[in-house]
Design a protein around this motif. Structure first.
Motif, short mmCIF file in Angstrom:
data_model
loop_
_atom_site.label_atom_id
_atom_site.label_comp_id
_atom_site.label_asym_id
_atom_site.label_seq_id
_atom_site.Cartn_x
_atom_site.Cartn_y
_atom_site.Cartn_z
N GLY A 308 0.82 -1.20 0.00
CA GLY A 308 0.00 0.00 0.00
C GLY A 308 0.85 1.26 0.00
N PHE A 309 0.14 2.40 -0.10
CA PHE A 309 0.81 3.70 -0.14
C PHE A 309 0.08 4.67 0.78
CE2 PHE A 309 1.31 1.64 -4.28
CZ PHE A 309 2.68 1.72 -4.48
N PHE A 310 0.86 5.61 1.29
CA PHE A 310 0.28 6.68 2.11
C PHE A 310 0.98 7.98 1.74
CE2 PHE A 310 0.61 9.42 5.86
CZ PHE A 310 -0.73 9.60 6.16
N ASP A 311 0.20 9.02 1.43
CA ASP A 311 0.75 10.33 1.07
C ASP A 311 0.06 11.41 1.90
OD1 ASP A 311 2.49 9.69 -1.40
OD2 ASP A 311 0.58 8.74 -1.90
N GLN A 312 0.86 12.35 2.34
CA GLN A 312 0.31 13.41 3.17
C GLN A 312 1.00 14.73 2.86
OE1 GLN A 312 -0.74 13.06 7.57
NE2 GLN A 312 1.22 14.14 7.70
N ALA A 313 0.22 15.81 2.79
CA ALA A 313 0.75 17.16 2.59
C ALA A 313 0.35 17.99 3.81
CB ALA A 313 0.20 17.78 1.32
N THR A 314 1.30 18.79 4.31
CA THR A 314 1.07 19.59 5.52
C THR A 314 1.29 21.05 5.23
OG1 THR A 314 1.85 17.75 6.91
CG2 THR A 314 1.78 19.94 7.91
N ALA A 315 0.37 21.87 5.69
CA ALA A 315 0.51 23.33 5.64
C ALA A 315 0.47 23.83 7.07
CB ALA A 315 -0.61 23.96 4.82
N SER A 316 1.48 24.59 7.48
CA SER A 316 1.60 25.01 8.88
C SER A 316 1.75 26.51 8.98
CB SER A 316 2.82 24.34 9.52
OG SER A 316 2.75 22.94 9.43
N GLU A 317 1.25 27.04 10.07
CA GLU A 317 1.45 28.44 10.41
C GLU A 317 1.78 28.51 11.90
OE1 GLU A 317 -0.72 32.84 10.23
OE2 GLU A 317 -1.71 31.06 9.39
N ALA A 318 2.89 29.16 12.23
CA ALA A 318 3.34 29.24 13.62
C ALA A 318 3.76 30.66 13.93
CB ALA A 318 4.51 28.28 13.88
N GLY A 319 3.35 31.14 15.10
CA GLY A 319 3.72 32.48 15.53
C GLY A 319 4.41 32.43 16.87
N ARG A 320 5.24 33.44 17.14
CA ARG A 320 5.95 33.48 18.40
C ARG A 320 6.09 34.92 18.89
NH1 ARG A 320 10.86 33.00 15.03
NH2 ARG A 320 12.05 34.92 15.30
N LEU A 321 6.19 35.03 20.20
CA LEU A 321 6.49 36.29 20.87
C LEU A 321 7.48 35.99 21.97
CD1 LEU A 321 6.14 39.27 21.67
CD2 LEU A 321 4.16 38.57 23.04
N MET A 322 8.67 36.59 21.90
CA MET A 322 9.70 36.38 22.90
C MET A 322 10.15 37.73 23.43
SD MET A 322 12.06 33.34 21.25
CE MET A 322 12.44 34.27 19.76
N HIS A 323 10.33 37.80 24.72
CA HIS A 323 10.90 39.01 25.30
C HIS A 323 11.58 38.65 26.62
CE1 HIS A 323 7.79 39.84 28.49
NE2 HIS A 323 7.10 39.04 27.70
N GLY A 324 12.50 39.50 27.04
CA GLY A 324 13.22 39.24 28.27
C GLY A 324 14.43 40.15 28.38
N GLY A 325 15.16 39.97 29.45
CA GLY A 325 16.33 40.81 29.68
C GLY A 325 17.25 40.20 30.71
N ARG A 326 18.29 40.91 31.02
CA ARG A 326 19.25 40.50 32.03
C ARG A 326 19.90 41.73 32.63
NH1 ARG A 326 24.66 40.24 29.79
NH2 ARG A 326 24.60 40.78 27.58
N ALA A 327 20.41 41.58 33.82
CA ALA A 327 21.11 42.66 34.51
C ALA A 327 22.22 42.04 35.35
CB ALA A 327 20.15 43.46 35.39
N GLY A 328 23.31 42.77 35.47
CA GLY A 328 24.44 42.26 36.25
C GLY A 328 25.24 43.39 36.86
N VAL A 329 25.95 43.07 37.92
CA VAL A 329 26.81 44.04 38.58
C VAL A 329 28.12 43.36 38.93
CG1 VAL A 329 25.75 43.49 40.83
CG2 VAL A 329 27.02 45.64 40.53
#
Length: 839
Positions: A308-329
């Motif tokens: 037998g055979f199996f075929d698949q097509a995928t369409a994807s949409e992905a979003g991201r939001l990243m934020h942050g920081g650092r501090a040092g002394v």
């Protein structure tokens, strides 16, 4: 008469060496304020002189002259040599002093000084500095700092010179580093193995995708680390060094950008150094949206006959939001001791939608069923990294000790829904659908790392290094799976897929490393590291436990000992070096390789971790040759390497026991893996402003599964190549081209598919502090990752994309003022202005 190498060094390093003077003046200003000067009486003494190059008798401009009390190490004052070679130290009290004169590439020359009432002024005459040949060999003299700096034991990649990474993340940085490759998940590989990722030399909860490229100063790549580093470095080490200025004064940059696919980013970093205190802080955010595709083509087999055979097509949409920081002394407790404290945080939100459309056919090609699956996923991740570090330098040159404590915290919450609807061959609805699966999960880990290191040069030729390290990590992950079908009803918990597990990981280590300069050309380094390992995986809802302990009595003591030896041959008056090394390493499973939860699935494929995975043990050997040529305008680093691994961790695919039409992909300990190869990196600077970096690796791999997993064996050769071209055009324009090709790589049950692509960037510096970059990622939209799997049951080829082609425009403004003491200078200005506020 052409300029000597020393004169070239003088001209090209002026800006860098000025910071050495500024640091000295910062200390002197601090001492000036508290009145730490020998003797008493009026401060009207003066010391003067002229500093010259002993060979050319020309002024040694920018050399540093420092004044110390004769029996003390406290800096009293200092100055920089003028363009004509003159210097003056004035406003000195009576007393005895010592005056060392130093400059990069020269031997330090020290003169005694006595300021008396009878002789308040002293002229030291002409001070002739002689070149230090050993130090000059270590200096890479170029007009502009190179993107890549090659050394025999490591490669250094300067991120600020890479135009294509502006506005990107750590993953974008890694794909341009010679010798590294990045997969569809953003994981990095080097020579077919996974390297250990460090941030500022220590483990971190940050992933590479969470680190903005503008916060990275450089990346250090070490292919075969010594015993000073963890033994869990079979794949080498990638050390990400974040920006942190040590120059007196203040500096920083503001960056903002926008691009296609909703890509927006902005960031700010700030550094301040004044007297004994140093501060650094940064914050940034990054958004993006990707519309990508993928496909799967499978042929089902039974005893070599197509069923037998199996075929698949995928369409994807992905979003991201990243934020942050650092501090040092950083606080300079004394001239020899520094205490540092830093805190970082990151937040990462992701959402994704997948539409998978599939068709199942029999051996004759007739449709059996067809349908679609719609996946929705959301996740929220936050991480914290805290570090406290203390470093002390002894009066003896090179002798020091340091200790640090690092705490990492990582939290993640996720939810995903899989909705499948299918129809039969005649078009009638499949009675088992619609099937809706809800996954509710979360995970966290706490990690505490303590480290203590000593460096003791017992003689000019011999050095000992030794230290201790303890690492404790506790992981907890849970996943609740609920299924709704017409046959079984709504929200029925799937006990087979529901999991609640905990991982306890503890490692205690001690090491000793001995270095000896055997002759003027040969040196030897040998060391031994002992690591006690305890790894326990508990599946709480199923009352299962898997563990390993090294050593566990005397039987597996050798699994806790990791020796390393390095032999180096150097050439005089040249950067040429040859290094031969050998080491033994351990590679512990990554958390995503052991967690027994679904990480990816569609109607015919499921990927899940294996909690029973054990570490793999490897023997590594290398021969590295660093060869400058074309009168220093080019450098060639060539390496021949080999690795033998017992119990190699490898991917493994097999039909799911409950439904043989579904392919289960996981990880297992194979029988062995053997790899060997030849790697080359060539850096060329044929003309001023043009930098070329060419790199490539040819590697042979032989990997075999254990008999319990079928005993499959596969062998073959793969290769990769990278090109980086950076050219500074007239009127402060610049252009950069990055391109790479990776051939198919050998896997136990198949091969990966080839991957290739090209990025193009252009920059314009409007001023020395303000510039712009326009970049195009994956110009020809060719980058995709996938593999082919060959078993007795099926043959399958699949691919996915990590991101789509995009265009990004970034603006960068750098600011700052390098002063010996910022606040004291401002205060002095206000006093001179009669107390008026100086804005």
């Amino acid at each position: 008469m052409p300029p000597s190498p020393v004169q070239v060094l003088l001209r090209t390093m002026r800006a860098r060496l000025a910071t050495v003077f500024l640091l000295g003046v910062a200390l002197s200003t601090n001492m000036h304020a508290v009145g730490q000067r020998p003797g008493g009486g009026p401060a009207n003494g003066k010391v003067s002189g002229k500093v010259l190059d002993a060979a050319s008798r020309k002024p040694a401009e920018f050399a540093t002259v420092t004044l110390y009390a004769q029996e003390q190490d406290s800096v009293i004052t200092g100055t920089m040599v003028r363009p004509n070679g003159d210097f003056v130290l004035d406003q000195l009290r009576l007393g005895r002093y010592r005056v060392p004169v130093s400059f990069l590439g020269y031997k330090v020359l020290e003169r005694p000084v006595a300021i008396t009432r009878e002789r308040p002024e002293m002229d030291l005459g002409n001070i002739l500095l002689e070149t230090d040949a050993d130090l000059l060999q270590q200096v890479d003299v170029v007009k502009d700092r190179s993107t890549n700096v090659l050394q025999v034991d490591r490669r250094v990649f300067h991120v600020d010179k890479d135009l294509s990474t502006r506005g990107g993340t750590g993953v974008d940085v890694m794909k341009n580093v010679p010798g590294l490759s990045v997969d569809v998940e953003g994981n990095v590989q080097m020579r077919g193995a996974s390297p250990q990722i460090l941030v500022d030399g220590r483990p971190s909860s940050l992933s590479l995708e969470q680190i903005p490229a503008e916060e990275i100063e450089r990346v250090e790549v070490i292919t075969n680390p010594s015993v000073i580093f963890d033994a869990n470095t079979t794949g080498g080490i990638i050390n990400v060094i974040l920006k942190k200025s040590t120059k007196p004064g203040y500096s920083g940059q503001v960056q903002g950008g926008a691009g296609t696919n909703d890509r927006y980013q902005a960031g700010l970093n700030f550094n301040l150094k004044d007297g004994r205190w140093g501060l650094n802080a940064s914050y940034n955010f990054n958004t993006g949206n990707n519309v990508t595709d993928g496909s799967t083509a499978r042929t089902d087999l039974s005893q070599g006959i197509t069923t037998g055979f199996f075929d698949q097509a995928t369409a994807s949409e992905a979003g991201r939001l990243m934020h942050g920081g650092r501090a040092g002394v950083d606080w300079q407790v004394s001239n020899r001791s520094t205490l540092s404290l830093s805190q970082g945080f990151r937040i990462h939100d992701m959402k994704g939608d997948d539409l998978q459309q599939y068709t199942s056919r029999d051996a004759e090609g007739s449709t059996l069923s067809q349908g679609s699956q719609y996946n929705i996923s959301k996740s929220h991740t936050q991480s914290l990294t805290s570090q406290l570090m203390f470093r002390h330098k002894a009066p003896k040159e090179g002798k020091e000790w340091s200790t640090d404590l690092t705490y990492n915290r990582w939290d993640r919450e996720s939810r995903s829904t899989f909705a499948m609807l299918s129809s039969l061959a005649d078009g009638a609805p499949d009675p088992s659908t619609p099937r809706v699966q809800d996954n509710l999960g979360g995970s966290y880990y706490d990690q505490i790392t303590w480290q203590l290191d000593f460096v003791d040069p017992v003689s000019p030729r011999t050095k000992w290094e030794y230290g201790l390290k303890s690492n404790f990590r506790l992981d907890r992950t849970w996943l609740d799976v609920y299924v709704t079908t017409p046959l079984f009803g709504e929200d029925i918990q799937d006990s087979a897929l529901t999991n609640d597990y905990k991982i306890t990981d503890m490692t205690n280590a001690a090491y000793v490393n001995w270095s000896r300069k055997l002759t003027e050309r040969w040196s030897l380094q040998a060391g031994l590291r002992f690591e006690q390992t305890m790894f326990i995986t508990q599946i709480l809802n199923k009352d299962q436990e898997f563990d390993y302990r090294y050593p566990d009595g005397a039987d597996n003591l050798l699994k806790a000992l990791f020796p390393a030896i390095y032999l180096v041959r150097r050439w005089e008056d040249s950067q040429r070096e040859v290094q031969i090394n050998f080491s033994r390493k351990i590679s512990r499973p990554r958390f995503w390789q052991v967690m027994p939860v679904i990480m990816f699935s569609d109607s015919r494929n499921v990927r899940i971790g294996n909690p029973a995975l054990a570490p793999e043990l490897s023997n590594l050997a290398e021969v590295n040759h660093l060869l400058p040529f074309f009168n220093g305008k080019a450098t060639w680093l060539t390496s021949v390497f080999g690795r033998y691994t017992e119990g190699a961790i490898t991917s493994y695919s097999t039909p799911l026991a409950s439904d043989t039409s579904i392919l289960l992909s996981t990880f297992v300990n194979g029988r062995y893996s053997v790899s060997s190869g030849w790697e080359n990196v060539i850096k060329l600077e044929p003309v001023i402003g043009l930098q070329l970096t060419l790199s490539g690796t040819v590697q042979y791999t032989d990997v075999a599964l254990a008999a319990a997993d079928g005993g499959d064996r596969n062998a073959g050769t793969n290769w990769n190549a990278k090109v980086l071209v950076n050219y500074r055009l007239p009127k402060d324009w610049g252009v950069q081209v990055n391109a790479e090709y990776e051939s198919a790589r050998i896997q136990a049950q198949g091969r990966s598919i080839p991957q290739y692509g090209m990025d193009l960037s252009m920059s314009k510096d409007f001023t020395k502090k303000f510039g712009a970059v326009l970049s195009v990622n994956d110009v020809f939209f060719t980058r995709k990752w996938g593999n082919t799997v060959e078993t007795d049951y099926l043959s399958q080829e699949s691919f996915r994309r990590r991101e789509m082609r995009f265009v990004r425009f970034t603006l960068t403004w750098k600011f700052g003022e390098q002063n010996s003491s910022l606040f004291r200078r401002r205060q002095g200005q206000r006093e001179q202005n009669g107390g008026e506020m100086d804005m």
